[in-house]
Design a protein around this motif. Sequence first.
Motif, mmCIF file in Angstrom:
data_model
loop_
_atom_site.group_PDB
_atom_site.id
_atom_site.type_symbol
_atom_site.label_atom_id
_atom_site.label_comp_id
_atom_site.label_asym_id
_atom_site.label_seq_id
_atom_site.Cartn_x
_atom_site.Cartn_y
_atom_site.Cartn_z
ATOM 1 N N ASP A 211 0.807 -1.225 0.000
ATOM 2 C CA ASP A 211 0.000 0.000 0.000
ATOM 3 C C ASP A 211 0.839 1.275 0.000
ATOM 4 O OD1 ASP A 211 -2.274 -1.530 0.010
ATOM 5 O OD2 ASP A 211 -2.718 -1.256 2.140
ATOM 6 N N ARG A 215 0.712 4.511 -2.555
ATOM 7 C CA ARG A 215 0.381 5.876 -2.146
ATOM 8 C C ARG A 215 1.524 6.848 -2.432
ATOM 9 N NH1 ARG A 215 -2.416 3.056 2.143
ATOM 10 N NH2 ARG A 215 -0.559 3.096 3.481
ATOM 11 N N LYS A 236 -4.556 1.534 -3.308
ATOM 12 C CA LYS A 236 -4.132 0.393 -2.510
ATOM 13 C C LYS A 236 -3.102 -0.423 -3.282
ATOM 14 C CE LYS A 236 -8.484 -0.083 0.042
ATOM 15 N NZ LYS A 236 -9.601 -1.005 0.402
#
Length: 300
Positions: A211, A215, A236
Motif C-alpha cells: 500500500d 500511495r 491500494k
Amino acid sequence: MRIALFGPLFAAATLAAAPAVAQDSPDPQQTGETAPDAPPPAVAEAAEEGKARLSIGAGVAYFPDYEGSNEHTWSPIPAAQGTVAGMSFTLLANRVSLDLIPNDTGPGWDFQLGPVAVLNLNRTKVSAIEDPRIVALGEVDTALEVGGYVGIGKTGVITSDFDKLSVTLSYRHDVTKIHKSGIWTPAINYMTPLSTKALVGLFATAEIVEDDYARTYFGVTPAGSAASGLPVFTPKGGQKNIAFGGMFTYALTGDLTKGLALVTGFNYSKLLGDFADSPLVSIAGSRHQWTFGAGLALTF
C-alpha cells in the motif's frame, strides 16, 4: 526522471559473456571438429578458464518521464557483469544482483540464489518532467530497495542445446523509509543463440507492491491536489503491472564470448488496477509504458 528496468534477460543480454551466451558456438555436426556429444569449443574454453569473465557496457534508453507518464526522455545506462568460479554479478542501470550458486558450463539445470538491490529513482528529479501538474506534486527522495531472489533455469530446452529458459522470483524492501514497502517480482526469461554472433531473447514479468508504495508514487494527497489540480486519490497495493519485452545482440568483433557487441531491446509495461486509475496515469499520463534502448558491451 525514471530509470526503468529491462528485466533480468536484458541485463544478461547486454553483457555478452553471460553463461548462457558463452555457450554459443558452431554446430559440431557442421564443423566436424568435435563429436556430437562433446562440448562446443566456446564451452570447453570457458571451463578451462574457470569461467572467469568480465563485460562492461554503456548505452542509452528512451524512458517515460516517471512511472505512468506519456512523455519520454533519454537517459544513459551503465552496465557490467563479472563471472568468477561460476558465480556472477550483474549491474544494469539502477539494479545490481549477485548469483551465489556456481553453475556448471553446458546443457543442464541452473539454480539461482542471491541478493539484489535497486535504486528507485521514480520522480526524484521533477525538473526532468514536462507535465507541470506532476512537477507541482513535488519530488520523491531516492529509495534504496534491498532483498534477494531465487530462480531455476534449464539450458537446452527448445531450439538447441544452448537456448535457456529460466524462472525467477525476487523480493526487495525499501530500507531508506521513503515508501517503506516491499516489492515482489516474478519473471520468466528465454534466450537462444542464432549463431556465434547473434542472440535473441524474450521475457515477461510483473510487480506486486504494498500500500505505501502505491500511495507514495501513485497517490494524490489533499495538499498535492491543491497544488496540482489533480483529484485526491488514495490507491491500494496489489499487482502494479504486467510487462514483456525482447532483445537482440550482435557481435561486432569476434563472437559473443569475446569482443564488442551491439545490444538493442524494448520493454512494454501495462499498469493495472488502482495504478492505472491514478490521476498521474489516467489524467496526466498513460497506462501503456514503453521503453527502448541500445548500447555497446565489451567482453574480455
